[in-house]
Write a protein that holds these residues in place. Structure first.
Motif, PDB file in Angstrom:
ATOM      1  N   UNK A  74     -70.781  -6.433  -2.803  1.00  0.00           N
ATOM      2  CA  UNK A  74     -70.473  -6.197  -4.258  1.00  0.00           C
ATOM      3  C   UNK A  74     -71.092  -7.183  -4.950  1.00  0.00           C
ATOM      4  N   UNK A  75     -70.949  -8.551  -4.734  1.00  0.00           N
ATOM      5  CA  UNK A  75     -71.701  -9.805  -5.120  1.00  0.00           C
ATOM      6  C   UNK A  75     -72.878 -10.074  -4.671  1.00  0.00           C
ATOM      7  N   UNK A  76     -73.576  -9.198  -3.997  1.00  0.00           N
ATOM      8  CA  UNK A  76     -74.865  -9.672  -3.502  1.00  0.00           C
ATOM      9  C   UNK A  76     -74.933 -10.999  -2.749  1.00  0.00           C
ATOM     10  N   UNK A  80     -71.723 -17.931   2.979  1.00  0.00           N
ATOM     11  CA  UNK A  80     -72.570 -17.122   2.255  1.00  0.00           C
ATOM     12  C   UNK A  80     -73.055 -17.867   0.942  1.00  0.00           C
ATOM     13  N   UNK A  81     -74.369 -17.299   0.454  1.00  0.00           N
ATOM     14  CA  UNK A  81     -74.905 -17.876  -0.672  1.00  0.00           C
ATOM     15  C   UNK A  81     -75.262 -16.685  -1.610  1.00  0.00           C
ATOM     16  N   UNK A  82     -74.734 -17.036  -2.808  1.00  0.00           N
ATOM     17  CA  UNK A  82     -75.134 -15.977  -3.980  1.00  0.00           C
ATOM     18  C   UNK A  82     -76.423 -16.014  -4.337  1.00  0.00           C
ATOM     19  N   UNK A  83     -77.005 -15.321  -5.256  1.00  0.00           N
ATOM     20  CA  UNK A  83     -78.336 -15.444  -5.914  1.00  0.00           C
ATOM     21  C   UNK A  83     -78.389 -16.486  -6.849  1.00  0.00           C
TER      22      UNK A  83
END
Length: 153
Positions: free
Chosen positions: A4-6, A34-37
């Motif tokens: 959901x949070x890509x 994890x890494x977000x955009x």
């Protein structure tokens, strides 16, 4: 939630540490990262308090012991003569030198007062000598483990 949070999983990270004031460090071994955009990282795992001062002391002690052992190995190999006559002479000298040393060894109770039992155990393990010899070497070097090991090696 991750989709959901890509968030994209970051592979190859084996340890994450967080430093707080006063050299307080939290470490997460084998984390899921994890890494977000936007460039924000999210870390999942069990955080443990890591005492950095203790780790530094252990690393320095291990490095000093390795340097001492490599120094003695370098001195031995630099002065070694490989001819058959020299090897025979060395073997004869070693057999003559080891005979009286074995007679000196006490098989009875050894006075270990003032010495750390763990230090004696480490010296016995590293040099493969009797406990009496380890105690004698520690006393001769005033409790200095590195010099006692060097003396017995």
């Amino acid at each position: 939630m991750i989709k959901k949070h890509n968030l994209k999983q970051v592979k190859g990270i084996t340890r994450v540490t967080f430093k707080q004031r006063g050299n307080l460090i939290y470490a997460i071994d084998s984390p899921d990262v994890y890494r977000s955009a936007a460039g924000t990282y999210i870390v999942f795992g069990e955080a443990k308090v890591d005492d950095m001062n203790k780790r530094i002391e252990e690393a320095q002690a291990q490095q000093a012991q390795q340097e001492a052992l490599s120094k003695s190995a370098g001195e031995i190999s630099a002065t070694e003569d490989k001819s058959p006559e020299a090897i025979t002479a060395d073997l004869q000298a070693a057999s003559l030198a080891s005979a009286p040393a074995e007679e000196e060894e006490d098989e009875g109770e050894v006075d270990e007062s003032g010495l750390d039992a763990k230090d004696i155990d480490i010296i016995v393990e590293q040099t493969q000598v009797s406990r009496a010899k380890a105690v004698k070497a520690l006393r001769a070097h005033k409790g200095d483990m590195v010099n006692a090991i060097m003396d017995l090696s």
